[in-house]
Design a protein around this motif. Structure first.
Motif, PDB file in Angstrom:
ATOM      1  N   THR A 131      43.372  37.482  33.977  1.00 47.23           N
ATOM      2  CA  THR A 131      43.225  37.772  35.396  1.00 47.23           C
ATOM      3  C   THR A 131      44.624  37.602  36.004  1.00 47.23           C
ATOM      4  OG1 THR A 131      42.137  37.071  37.459  1.00 47.23           O
ATOM      5  CG2 THR A 131      42.467  35.363  35.796  1.00 47.23           C
ATOM      6  N   GLU A 185      36.503  35.266  24.460  1.00 46.35           N
ATOM      7  CA  GLU A 185      35.124  34.835  24.703  1.00 46.35           C
ATOM      8  C   GLU A 185      34.550  34.153  23.452  1.00 46.35           C
ATOM      9  OE1 GLU A 185      33.301  35.425  27.494  1.00 46.35           O
ATOM     10  OE2 GLU A 185      34.536  36.854  28.589  1.00 46.35           O
ATOM     11  N   MET A 203      30.079  45.445  26.894  1.00 47.95           N
ATOM     12  CA  MET A 203      29.519  44.630  27.980  1.00 47.95           C
ATOM     13  C   MET A 203      30.187  43.262  28.045  1.00 47.95           C
ATOM     14  SD  MET A 203      26.850  45.878  29.607  1.00 47.95           S
ATOM     15  CE  MET A 203      25.187  46.386  29.334  1.00 47.95           C
ATOM     16  N   ARG A 204      30.357  42.633  26.908  1.00 50.45           N
ATOM     17  CA  ARG A 204      31.126  41.386  26.868  1.00 50.45           C
ATOM     18  C   ARG A 204      32.146  41.515  25.753  1.00 50.45           C
ATOM     19  NH1 ARG A 204      31.476  36.858  29.260  1.00 50.45           N
ATOM     20  NH2 ARG A 204      29.634  37.327  30.486  1.00 50.45           N
ATOM     21  N   PHE A 247      39.072  43.989  27.733  1.00 59.01           N
ATOM     22  CA  PHE A 247      38.237  44.827  28.603  1.00 59.01           C
ATOM     23  C   PHE A 247      39.055  45.295  29.802  1.00 59.01           C
ATOM     24  CE2 PHE A 247      37.472  41.638  31.929  1.00 59.01           C
ATOM     25  CZ  PHE A 247      37.759  40.463  31.254  1.00 59.01           C
ATOM     26  N   ASP A 296      41.169  44.720  39.517  1.00 61.37           N
ATOM     27  CA  ASP A 296      41.232  43.492  40.312  1.00 61.37           C
ATOM     28  C   ASP A 296      42.101  43.703  41.542  1.00 61.37           C
ATOM     29  OD1 ASP A 296      42.728  43.635  37.858  1.00 61.37           O
ATOM     30  OD2 ASP A 296      43.564  41.646  38.188  1.00 61.37           O
ATOM     31  N   TYR A 305      43.488  41.938  45.271  1.00 60.71           N
ATOM     32  CA  TYR A 305      43.851  40.653  45.863  1.00 60.71           C
ATOM     33  C   TYR A 305      44.141  40.865  47.339  1.00 60.71           C
ATOM     34  CZ  TYR A 305      44.105  39.688  40.947  1.00 60.71           C
ATOM     35  OH  TYR A 305      43.762  39.578  39.621  1.00 60.71           O
ATOM     36  N   ILE A 324      37.847  30.892  38.592  1.00 60.93           N
ATOM     37  CA  ILE A 324      38.645  31.516  39.649  1.00 60.93           C
ATOM     38  C   ILE A 324      38.703  30.582  40.857  1.00 60.93           C
ATOM     39  CG2 ILE A 324      38.940  33.580  41.109  1.00 60.93           C
ATOM     40  CD1 ILE A 324      39.053  34.259  38.091  1.00 60.93           C
ATOM     41  N   VAL A 371      28.400  43.544  37.385  1.00 61.73           N
ATOM     42  CA  VAL A 371      29.392  44.621  37.313  1.00 61.73           C
ATOM     43  C   VAL A 371      30.597  44.353  38.221  1.00 61.73           C
ATOM     44  CG1 VAL A 371      27.866  46.449  36.488  1.00 61.73           C
ATOM     45  CG2 VAL A 371      27.997  45.974  38.947  1.00 61.73           C
ATOM     46  N   GLY A 372      30.453  43.411  39.151  1.00 64.24           N
ATOM     47  CA  GLY A 372      31.587  43.065  40.007  1.00 64.24           C
ATOM     48  C   GLY A 372      31.424  41.642  40.508  1.00 64.24           C
ATOM     49  N   PHE A 409      35.596  36.989  45.386  1.00 65.88           N
ATOM     50  CA  PHE A 409      35.856  35.575  45.654  1.00 65.88           C
ATOM     51  C   PHE A 409      36.725  35.417  46.901  1.00 65.88           C
ATOM     52  CE2 PHE A 409      35.749  36.298  41.117  1.00 65.88           C
ATOM     53  CZ  PHE A 409      35.072  35.228  40.561  1.00 65.88           C
ATOM     54  N   SER A 449      40.065  37.310  45.761  1.00 64.40           N
ATOM     55  CA  SER A 449      40.235  38.280  44.673  1.00 64.40           C
ATOM     56  C   SER A 449      38.890  38.927  44.371  1.00 64.40           C
ATOM     57  CB  SER A 449      40.867  37.653  43.430  1.00 64.40           C
ATOM     58  OG  SER A 449      39.959  36.827  42.757  1.00 64.40           O
ATOM     59  N   GLY A 465      36.902  41.566  41.580  1.00 67.17           N
ATOM     60  CA  GLY A 465      36.955  42.223  40.270  1.00 67.17           C
ATOM     61  C   GLY A 465      35.812  43.197  40.043  1.00 67.17           C
TER      62      GLY A 465
HETATM   63  N1  5CA Z   1      40.130  37.447  39.210  1.00 69.46           N
HETATM   64  C1  5CA Z   1      38.723  37.580  39.464  1.00 69.46           C
HETATM   65  C2  5CA Z   1      38.411  38.713  40.364  1.00 69.46           C
HETATM   66  S1  5CA Z   1      39.617  39.939  40.340  1.00 69.46           S
HETATM   67  C3  5CA Z   1      37.972  37.710  38.153  1.00 69.46           C
HETATM   68  O1  5CA Z   1      38.578  37.708  37.096  1.00 69.46           O
HETATM   69  N2  5CA Z   1      36.657  37.801  38.230  1.00 69.46           N
HETATM   70  S2  5CA Z   1      35.633  37.839  37.026  1.00 69.46           S
HETATM   71  O2  5CA Z   1      35.956  36.877  36.034  1.00 69.46           O
HETATM   72  O3  5CA Z   1      34.322  37.710  37.590  1.00 69.46           O
HETATM   73  O4  5CA Z   1      35.737  39.249  36.342  1.00 69.46           O
HETATM   74  C4  5CA Z   1      35.543  40.407  37.117  1.00 69.46           C
HETATM   75  C5  5CA Z   1      34.587  41.359  36.430  1.00 69.46           C
HETATM   76  O5  5CA Z   1      35.080  41.718  35.144  1.00 69.46           O
HETATM   77  C6  5CA Z   1      33.210  40.782  36.153  1.00 69.46           C
HETATM   78  O6  5CA Z   1      32.373  40.921  37.272  1.00 69.46           O
HETATM   79  C7  5CA Z   1      32.732  41.637  34.993  1.00 69.46           C
HETATM   80  O7  5CA Z   1      32.147  42.838  35.461  1.00 69.46           O
HETATM   81  C8  5CA Z   1      34.009  41.952  34.256  1.00 69.46           C
HETATM   82  N3  5CA Z   1      34.159  41.115  33.054  1.00 69.46           N
HETATM   83  C9  5CA Z   1      34.433  39.787  32.999  1.00 69.46           C
HETATM   84  N4  5CA Z   1      34.483  39.369  31.737  1.00 69.46           N
HETATM   85  C10 5CA Z   1      34.239  40.451  30.949  1.00 69.46           C
HETATM   86  C11 5CA Z   1      34.151  40.662  29.537  1.00 69.46           C
HETATM   87  N5  5CA Z   1      34.350  39.667  28.673  1.00 69.46           N
HETATM   88  N6  5CA Z   1      33.883  41.915  29.089  1.00 69.46           N
HETATM   89  C12 5CA Z   1      33.702  42.938  29.960  1.00 69.46           C
HETATM   90  N7  5CA Z   1      33.778  42.798  31.298  1.00 69.46           N
HETATM   91  C13 5CA Z   1      34.036  41.570  31.781  1.00 69.46           C
END
Ligand code: 5CA
Length: 447
Positions: free
Chosen positions: A109, A142, A150-151, A155, A159, A161, A202, A283-284, A287, A315, A317
């Protein structure tokens, strides 16, 4: 695009390692290929979907007033020591050393980096507000990468700010992103529900996750059914106006992820018939965290009173690559994907039922040229495969329209249009078919 020249390695069998429909279909439809655990190559078909998703995200960010830029994937440990997160982030961070033994990392991030960029360029409240974003690959090691994109570990994330002079400004920025997210997901054909959420690594005290309901979702969620029917602001939404009434409307209904769920409140606020206790895909995530990074990193601005204070930040995402999977979870059947037009890898699959038959080849060439001239994206199956195989492959990759051309139909002056969404079939003259498809695609692309 001619399929004979394309690279579309479809699989007949469902790969054993894939547990959910989207992962299975992305592998079977030749969209992605796993290169390491949680790390995927995006093959041509998947890449087109990724670009479509990215572009919708970009357009809605721009509409909301955010400004695009690009930060590097590799960051210095020094930067993260300033905020105190270098140690705190733990094993999820991929740590790297360069040849001079300097500690680097692959960014999970970008709060630290954007704060550093901001503090170098902005000094006064007069230069605020600002919203900056990028769409860049992230890496998080992870514990359990799974369900394909998906995870993932690597990825693609958008993002954003925000930087504001005071709390009220920060709230306005937060609200802009809230509305931009509702619009972004809706344009892709998804109903997203903003839910009270945990802020995790975060940080901050205000946050919403945007959740798409799906049985295979990783999060347990609780919400009021009426949220599904709330109107989403249109393309004419005024992002300079105070958007608080929209946010109030959405947040007046109960919606929380498991971590923030309060069973007593849920039961008090939502009648039994309106209660949804289900699973969802995040999906989003947005913060508001105020001075969490700006204070330790000394990103200071001078206020109207002449005093310096840390800038107010948030921020925001979006999981761009995750959305490809989420969309398939929402749009598929036993035969394959069923892409909504705005995110489809191509709009139309042109199926030549008898490659080499002069009249059929000519009718296909003509339809292809007419569609392309009308701005329609066409994948033309000009391969010698048998009709059954062509149909199965088209259903699997799930383009919204199939234009099916064969010698028997042509004798009667007809071609067939099949809609993947509902299976409807129309037989009509070739020119009329082209016009119908053009019109329907263009209508579906209206913003
Ligand atoms: N810095 C903040 C917002 S910019 C941030 O990193 N938020 S987060 O951790 O929630 O990630 C933002 C979005 O990225 C999540 O809502 C999710 O849709 C996606 N995401 C997070 N981790 C993964 C992952 N391991 N694989 C795929 N997508 C992911």
């Amino acid at each position: 695009m001619r399929l004979s020249r394309y690279y579309l390695p479809v699989l007949k069998e469902t790969p054993a390692e894939a547990q959910i429909a989207s992962h299975q279909l992305m592998l079977r439809a030749g969209m992605i290929r796993q290169e390491s655990a949680g790390i995927y190559a995006w093959l041509p078909l998947g890449f087109r979907v990724l670009k479509k998703i990215e572009q919708i995200v970009r357009e809605e960010q721009d509409r909301a007033g955010a400004v695009e830029m690009l930060m590097p994937t590799i960051q210095s440990a020094e930067l993260w020591r300033e905020s105190g997160r270098y140690e705190a982030y733990g094993k999820e961070m991929l740590r790297i050393k360069d040849r001079a033994d300097r500690e680097m990392l692959f960014g999970p991030t970008n709060e630290e980096m954007i704060t550093e960029i901001f503090r170098a360029g902005v000094r006064s409240y007069k230069d605020l507000p600002k919203m900056l974003y990028h769409i860049q690959w992230k890496f998080r090691d992870e514990v359990r990468p799974r369900f394909g994109v998906m995870r993932g570990r690597e990825f693609l994330m958008k993002d954003t700010y925000s930087f504001d002079a005071d709390r009220d400004g920060a709230r306005r920025s937060y609200n802009k992103m809230f509305v931009a997210y509702l619009r972004t997901f809706r344009r892709m054909g998804l109903t997203s529900i903003p839910m009270r959420a945990d802020t995790g690594p975060i940080g901050g005290d205000l946050s919403h996750e945007f959740i798409v309901l799906a049985e295979t979702g990783e999060s347990a969620v609780f919400c009021d059914r009426r949220l599904l029917d709330l109107p989403v602001p249109g393309a004419d939404a005024d992002f300079d106006a105070d958007l608080q009434p929209v946010i109030d409307r959405f947040t007046s209904y109960y919606a929380a992820t498991e971590e923030k769920h309060d069973a007593a409140e849920f039961e008090a606020k939502v009648s039994p018939g309106e209660r949804i206790a289900a699973r969802g895909i995040e999906v989003g995530h947005i913060f508001y965290f105020g001075e969490k990074y700006s204070a330790p990193m000394r990103a200071m601005i001078t206020g109207p009173d002449g005093k310096d204070r840390p800038v107010e930040m948030g921020s925001y995402g979006v999981g761009v690559s995750r959305l490809a999977g989420a969309l398939i979870e929402a749009y598929h059947d036993d035969a394959g994907c069923k892409w909504p037009v705005p995110v489809a890898p191509f709009h139309v699959g042109l199926v030549n039922l008898k490659q080499g038959d002069a009249a059929t080849d000519e009718a296909c060439a003509k339809a292809y040229a007419a569609l392309v001239a009308g701005g329609i994206e066409v994948l033309y199956d000009d391969t010698p495969a048998r009709p059954g195989e062509k149909f199965a492959r088209m259903d699997l990759i799930g383009l919204p329209f199939q234009l099916i051309v064969g010698p028997r139909g042509l004798e009667a002056g007809k071609v067939e249009v099949k809609r993947r969404a509902d299976g409807r079939r129309d037989e009509l003259a070739p020119d009329a078919a082209v016009d119908m498809v053009k019109r329907d695609v263009m209508n579906a692309l209206k913003v």
